[in-house]
Design a protein around this motif. Sequence first.
Motif, PDB file in Angstrom:
ATOM      1  N   ASN A  39      38.416  51.938  -7.436  1.00  0.00           N
ATOM      2  CA  ASN A  39      38.639  51.516  -5.585  1.00  0.00           C
ATOM      3  C   ASN A  39      37.456  52.381  -4.970  1.00  0.00           C
ATOM      4  OD1 ASN A  39      39.518  49.812  -3.767  1.00  0.00           O
ATOM      5  ND2 ASN A  39      41.053  51.668  -3.117  1.00  0.00           N
ATOM      6  N   ASN A  40      37.775  51.507  -3.912  1.00  0.00           N
ATOM      7  CA  ASN A  40      36.946  52.368  -2.296  1.00  0.00           C
ATOM      8  C   ASN A  40      35.241  53.241  -3.111  1.00  0.00           C
ATOM      9  OD1 ASN A  40      38.773  51.425  -1.156  1.00  0.00           O
ATOM     10  ND2 ASN A  40      39.919  53.101  -1.117  1.00  0.00           N
TER      11      ASN A  40
ATOM     12  N   ARG B  26      51.828  45.945   4.001  1.00  0.00           N
ATOM     13  CA  ARG B  26      50.671  44.857   3.362  1.00  0.00           C
ATOM     14  C   ARG B  26      51.496  43.822   2.185  1.00  0.00           C
ATOM     15  NH1 ARG B  26      51.798  50.178   2.170  1.00  0.00           N
ATOM     16  NH2 ARG B  26      51.913  50.252   0.101  1.00  0.00           N
TER      17      ARG B  26
ATOM     18  N   GLN C 249      47.934  41.591   2.205  1.00  0.00           N
ATOM     19  CA  GLN C 249      47.370  41.932   0.838  1.00  0.00           C
ATOM     20  C   GLN C 249      47.691  41.235  -0.352  1.00  0.00           C
ATOM     21  OE1 GLN C 249      47.027  46.590   0.282  1.00  0.00           O
ATOM     22  NE2 GLN C 249      44.534  46.267   0.347  1.00  0.00           N
TER      23      GLN C 249
ATOM     24  N   HIS D 186      41.059  38.254  -1.900  1.00  0.00           N
ATOM     25  CA  HIS D 186      40.864  40.232  -1.680  1.00  0.00           C
ATOM     26  C   HIS D 186      40.437  40.575  -0.715  1.00  0.00           C
ATOM     27  CE1 HIS D 186      40.791  44.183  -3.249  1.00  0.00           C
ATOM     28  NE2 HIS D 186      39.707  43.942  -3.566  1.00  0.00           N
TER      29      HIS D 186
ATOM     30  N   ARG E  47      41.252  45.510   3.777  1.00  0.00           N
ATOM     31  CA  ARG E  47      41.610  46.783   3.098  1.00  0.00           C
ATOM     32  C   ARG E  47      42.554  47.274   3.900  1.00  0.00           C
ATOM     33  NH1 ARG E  47      39.022  43.569   0.207  1.00  0.00           N
ATOM     34  NH2 ARG E  47      36.666  44.038  -0.748  1.00  0.00           N
TER      35      ARG E  47
ATOM     36  N   MET F 141      45.804  47.892   7.867  1.00  0.00           N
ATOM     37  CA  MET F 141      44.717  46.860   7.528  1.00  0.00           C
ATOM     38  C   MET F 141      44.017  46.661   8.718  1.00  0.00           C
ATOM     39  SD  MET F 141      45.114  45.649   4.358  1.00  0.00           S
ATOM     40  CE  MET F 141      46.815  45.743   4.061  1.00  0.00           C
TER      41      MET F 141
ATOM     42  N   LYS G 128      40.210  43.556   8.142  1.00  0.00           N
ATOM     43  CA  LYS G 128      39.578  42.947   7.567  1.00  0.00           C
ATOM     44  C   LYS G 128      38.280  42.134   7.971  1.00  0.00           C
ATOM     45  CE  LYS G 128      41.756  39.288   8.916  1.00  0.00           C
ATOM     46  NZ  LYS G 128      40.137  38.071   9.676  1.00  0.00           N
TER      47      LYS G 128
ATOM     48  N   ASP H 128      43.155  49.382  -2.999  1.00  0.00           N
ATOM     49  CA  ASP H 128      42.860  48.172  -2.696  1.00  0.00           C
ATOM     50  C   ASP H 128      43.273  46.847  -3.700  1.00  0.00           C
ATOM     51  OD1 ASP H 128      43.055  48.624   0.097  1.00  0.00           O
ATOM     52  OD2 ASP H 128      40.633  48.487  -0.083  1.00  0.00           O
TER      53      ASP H 128
ATOM     54  N   PRO I 129      48.154  47.461  -4.256  1.00  0.00           N
ATOM     55  CA  PRO I 129      48.621  48.153  -3.284  1.00  0.00           C
ATOM     56  C   PRO I 129      49.694  48.247  -2.595  1.00  0.00           C
ATOM     57  CG  PRO I 129      47.956  45.220  -2.719  1.00  0.00           C
ATOM     58  CD  PRO I 129      47.760  46.193  -3.698  1.00  0.00           C
TER      59      PRO I 129
END
Lengths: 355, 415
Positions: free
Chosen positions: A5-6, A247, A250, A256, A259, A289, A291, B55, B58
Amino acid sequence: MSEENNTNPEESADLDNSRRDFLRYVCTSSAAALVVASESSAAAVVEEANSADAEVTVAEFFQGHFVLMSDEEKKQAIARLEKRYSAQYGKKTTVSDVAAPDGVLFGYALDMSKCIGCRRCVHACAEENNQSRGESAIQWIQVMKIPKGNISFSAEELEKGYPEKSRFGDYGVQVGGNAYHPAGLTTEGAQSYYQDEAVPDKDFFYMPVQCQQCEKPPCVKACPVRATFRDHAGVVLIDYNWCIGCRMCQLACPYHARRFNWGEPNLPAEEMNPKTHYFGNRPRMKGVMEKCTFCVQRTREGRNPACLEACPVGARKFGNLLDPESDVRKVLATKRVFRFKEEFGTYPKFFYYIG
Amino acid sequence: MKKAWSFARDISLYAIKGGPFFYAWMLFLFFFILVGLYTSYRQFSEGLILTGATDQIPLEMFFANFVFTAHVAAAAVLVVAPGYFYHRKDIKELAVIGEIIAMVFVATGITFILYHMGRPDRLFHMIPGIGFLNFPNSMLVYDTIVLNVYLLLNLTGVVYILYNKYVGTFDSKHLARWFTPIVYLAIAWGPLIHIVTAFVLASNARMVPWATAVLPFGFLSMAGASGPALIILIFLLTRKYSKLQINDSIIDLLTTIIAWSLGILMLVFAAEIFSVLYSSTEHAASLKYTMFGHNGLNKYVPWFWGDIGTLIGCFIALLFPGVRRSYNFWLPIVCLLVFFGVLVEKPMVLVFPAFSPSPLGEYTEYHTTLIEFLNVLFIWAVAFLWLTLIIKGAIGILTGEVRYRKSPPRKAVQH
């Protein structure tokens, strides 16, 4: 198909080495760079700034939802943020609160047949919108690399399948051997972390995904404090100072697109874009959050989003869905257009088309 | 006022005194509390980046454990309801223990949610008037309301019953006029918190494994299994180490509830697995990943089969009268297995694998960090500390060992 991730996907091959080395340098030493840069340039650029100004004030902590503020409160909130960001990043930072234009509904169209998967949009977006860099990199656009159907079928599988043998024949009467091979536009088999020397790969096509700016956004419905909401021009925005970091948005988003700042964002001062908007690219904080906002800081002033400007093949079109002369309306009038995951009933204003 | 002060003092003094087993248990809990204070400080100062959440996934261990606490909190009404609906005298005296369990577990659930929040410092944004509640749209708003109301209802019930027993004015036939509706409301509210919690998950259309109509049924049947399992363990320990009498008939009732909750759970699992796997559309991808893995990512496969096997095994075991009546050996073992079976199911089957494949086709395994795990243990240690102390104090009052010195002498120990 990665469990990372990330991660900051490597720049594609057409970017030169010096830039890549520079990025790597930023990734590894960004924390040090932040300290050095803010110390050396803060004195030069913003003389009156002191380190105390870089802290979140009590007034900022207790401020209300920006949309619900009075004009006077908004002015104060903007002034507080400008002071804080200017001190924190050592450069004169503006925070705009320009309202959405009247009689406008923003829409976006992306030509699937033109996209070459170079990810210039991804990086232009990150630079424009002050996303976190390095280890905790955040990217608002994710490009899927999807296999073309031409590599899905093979003669070797012809005699396989289910059942293997039966009175009806020794091949898969019920399930063919070429089943379970994805072909065409599907997320099954899509790769989002490809690191190719050159793009496009001839056996694949590419599909960039970002916030689809739904007319019926599930994320807005899920937010318990309405920190995220649709603006008058149909763009879904977030008040970073109001978000409580639960979240739920999310979880609700079928694209998706959202972020989360899991830790304190890492934005080197020299890479920080000082022209910001309250609901757009102003630096974020830990635990909120973010986006794509269709670059609200640009589009509310009549400019195009950064991803569109960065696209080398002209695959991206942006405009007012209510204006018949806009690029996006012309695409809707003349091309075969579809919405991604339309079965979720979210009515995105981001359209894909085959040019 | 003097009575209230004396109530608080006497119950606290009684609660903190015990035998070596009690002090060892306290020491055990305090170890995790001390460690957890440090890891909590780390998490709240550095952020959720210290957990394994991403992400792609989560929700962390905190959210998974929160769902479990909702199970137990909801199931605690199973100790309250038989007394009030079926007038079972033997269990009505113990109703307060059920309310204590509900109270402590719902408070623990709220704590888990605090650890789940990215900005716990901004929770005041949810207070109407100061902040803004997205009512009636956001499911989390409903959950916040029902959990806090449930906490208040049970807190009221526990304090009312214990205080009145303490001063000697409690009469189960003549409860205060305002109190009876509260008890019945609390009984109805137990399943409600759980159904709403299931809807928080099921409201997300893109979380395909959760967007199923059987989710509340699965949750309630798992509640009916895990809650009474814990309650039986508490009752068995209570009657072994205290003077409070708890009849076998009560244990048997709870065992029956566990067995048939597990029975219903088998049907819920079978219904979900069948309707998803037979047609095997894209909606089956996540379940197939949990059951069989995907391209070498098979972390959840042993957890899934181990957990399902454990729960089926416990169901079959409880069909044998010999196991049900083995109060000192088999029954506690089965109860422990049910409790941990349902607890482990939350992160490893319900929550983490549900995020694969992601909307963009990514498969992800969750990697719990040490700090996250220690924070989970911290919250549990605090929960069991409160649970032990409050139940211990309540036992003192129920047995008559703790009472207001000026109150009239009690006829006999009630049970």
